[in-house]
Design an enzyme around this catalytic site. Structure first.
Site, PDB file in Angstrom:
ATOM      1  N   GLU A 217       8.833  18.700  31.969  1.00  0.00           N
ATOM      2  CA  GLU A 217       8.901  20.159  32.049  1.00  0.00           C
ATOM      3  C   GLU A 217       7.527  20.732  31.747  1.00  0.00           C
ATOM      4  O   GLU A 217       6.955  20.478  30.694  1.00  0.00           O
ATOM      5  CB  GLU A 217       9.935  20.749  31.091  1.00  0.00           C
ATOM      6  CG  GLU A 217      10.009  22.278  31.233  1.00  0.00           C
ATOM      7  CD  GLU A 217      11.142  22.936  30.478  1.00  0.00           C
ATOM      8  OE1 GLU A 217      11.061  24.160  30.264  1.00  0.00           O
ATOM      9  OE2 GLU A 217      12.106  22.233  30.104  1.00  0.00           O
TER      10      GLU A 217
ATOM     11  N   GLU B 251       2.931  22.030  27.030  1.00  0.00           N
ATOM     12  CA  GLU B 251       2.757  23.444  26.663  1.00  0.00           C
ATOM     13  C   GLU B 251       1.411  23.603  25.955  1.00  0.00           C
ATOM     14  O   GLU B 251       0.859  22.631  25.431  1.00  0.00           O
ATOM     15  CB  GLU B 251       3.912  23.881  25.747  1.00  0.00           C
ATOM     16  CG  GLU B 251       3.931  25.331  25.323  1.00  0.00           C
ATOM     17  CD  GLU B 251       3.893  26.295  26.482  1.00  0.00           C
ATOM     18  OE1 GLU B 251       2.780  26.816  26.712  1.00  0.00           O
ATOM     19  OE2 GLU B 251       4.931  26.534  27.140  1.00  0.00           O
TER      20      GLU B 251
ATOM     21  N   ASP C  16      -3.358  20.908  29.048  1.00  0.00           N
ATOM     22  CA  ASP C  16      -3.192  21.274  30.451  1.00  0.00           C
ATOM     23  C   ASP C  16      -2.198  20.313  31.115  1.00  0.00           C
ATOM     24  O   ASP C  16      -2.425  19.102  31.174  1.00  0.00           O
ATOM     25  CB  ASP C  16      -4.558  21.193  31.142  1.00  0.00           C
ATOM     26  CG  ASP C  16      -4.533  21.706  32.567  1.00  0.00           C
ATOM     27  OD1 ASP C  16      -3.474  21.654  33.216  1.00  0.00           O
ATOM     28  OD2 ASP C  16      -5.595  22.146  33.049  1.00  0.00           O
TER      29      ASP C  16
ATOM     30  N   ASP D  10       3.776  31.538  34.668  1.00  0.00           N
ATOM     31  CA  ASP D  10       3.058  32.806  34.779  1.00  0.00           C
ATOM     32  C   ASP D  10       2.938  33.172  36.260  1.00  0.00           C
ATOM     33  O   ASP D  10       2.401  32.392  37.054  1.00  0.00           O
ATOM     34  CB  ASP D  10       1.661  32.651  34.161  1.00  0.00           C
ATOM     35  CG  ASP D  10       0.949  33.976  33.954  1.00  0.00           C
ATOM     36  OD1 ASP D  10       1.139  34.896  34.770  1.00  0.00           O
ATOM     37  OD2 ASP D  10       0.197  34.089  32.974  1.00  0.00           O
TER      38      ASP D  10
ATOM     39  N   THR E  17      17.940  31.190  29.722  1.00  0.00           N
ATOM     40  CA  THR E  17      17.046  31.402  28.592  1.00  0.00           C
ATOM     41  C   THR E  17      17.027  32.877  28.196  1.00  0.00           C
ATOM     42  O   THR E  17      17.438  33.752  28.948  1.00  0.00           O
ATOM     43  CB  THR E  17      15.613  30.973  28.946  1.00  0.00           C
ATOM     44  OG1 THR E  17      15.100  31.870  29.955  1.00  0.00           O
ATOM     45  CG2 THR E  17      15.573  29.547  29.490  1.00  0.00           C
TER      46      THR E  17
ATOM     47  N   PHE F 190      14.345  34.596  27.874  1.00  0.00           N
ATOM     48  CA  PHE F 190      13.382  35.198  28.796  1.00  0.00           C
ATOM     49  C   PHE F 190      14.074  35.578  30.098  1.00  0.00           C
ATOM     50  O   PHE F 190      13.857  36.660  30.642  1.00  0.00           O
ATOM     51  CB  PHE F 190      12.258  34.203  29.060  1.00  0.00           C
ATOM     52  CG  PHE F 190      11.226  34.685  30.043  1.00  0.00           C
ATOM     53  CD1 PHE F 190      10.132  35.420  29.613  1.00  0.00           C
ATOM     54  CD2 PHE F 190      11.345  34.407  31.396  1.00  0.00           C
ATOM     55  CE1 PHE F 190       9.176  35.873  30.521  1.00  0.00           C
ATOM     56  CE2 PHE F 190      10.400  34.861  32.310  1.00  0.00           C
ATOM     57  CZ  PHE F 190       9.310  35.593  31.866  1.00  0.00           C
TER      58      PHE F 190
END
Length: 225
Positions: free
Chosen positions: A62, A87, A114, A136, A203, A205
């Site tokens: 992920e 992350e 990264d 993003d 989620t 979000f």
């Protein structure tokens, strides 16, 4: 030799640290040595996934797991597969480590750095699935080159999937969903597998996006060969 601006990789993220709660700080100190992995820029040393997890099992990557709630929930419900999350947001990394401890998850590893540098370290065909949930969107046209789902990255992700492996993307930005579909449809080694959630938990979000009136798009593709 100093790296020039022209030769720096185009990042698809803003590195952020943020403040951690005491619970998160404690989890980071206690669990990072066992479950954490730092990804240095430019280090292409192959990553031994069986050694990392201590067993041989299908691996799900992920990219950009945020606070880690989705990854932890999927890993808890799917103990036969191993989950590797990448992350750069320190509080999110610490929160996932806290969830790993709370849920006693043995099939999760947490990478800081990264994600595409991490992907370069993974052998071709080594992944069972790749999840890219709510990256993003970089909505301004001049920033589109920073989007994670672009042709070169997709080709690399597809190469790391086994034949039949799944690349699952989700976004709440309609224009990014259209751009994602265009890039994914154009890759000759991928074929559409449907637009369902396929076990992806909702989620916080995502719920905020729905409350704001944004439609959620799931894009699932299989590696053909």
């Amino acid at each position: 030799m100093t790296e020039t601006a022209e030769h720096r990789p185009i990042r698809s993220f803003h590195p952020r640290r943020g403040r951690m709660s005491a619970r998160h700080a404690d989890a980071h100190v206690a669990l990072w040595p066992r479950f954490g992995l730092t990804v240095p820029d430019g280090d292409r040393t192959p990553l031994d996934l069986p050694a990392l997890f201590g067993r041989t099992a299908p691996v799900v990557l992920e990219i950009g797991f945020g606070m880690g709630d989705t990854l932890a929930a999927m890993a808890a419900a799917d103990p036969a597969r191993d989950y590797l999350g990448a992350e750069v947001h320190t509080p999110g990394i610490a929160n996932l480590l806290a969830l790993v401890g709370d849920l006693d998850l043995r099939n999760v590893r947490v990478a800081r750095g990264d994600a595409m540098e991490l992907v370069h370290k993974i052998a071709p065909g080594a992944l069972d699935a790749v999840h890219v949930f709510f990256p993003d969107p970089w909505p301004k046209a001049r920033h589109h080159k920073r989007r994670l789902i672009r042709a070169g990255n997709v080709a690399l992700l597809r190469d790391r999937l086994r034949p039949g492996g799944v690349l699952h993307c989700a976004t709440d930005w309609p224009h990014y969903a259209e751009a994602m579909a265009e890039v994914l449809d154009a890759d000759p080694g991928l074929e559409r597998a449907g637009a369902d959630r396929a076990g992806r938990p909702e989620t916080k979000f995502e719920r905020r996006g729905v409350l704001a009136g944004r439609m959620i798009s799931d894009l699932r593709y299989l590696r053909r060969f």
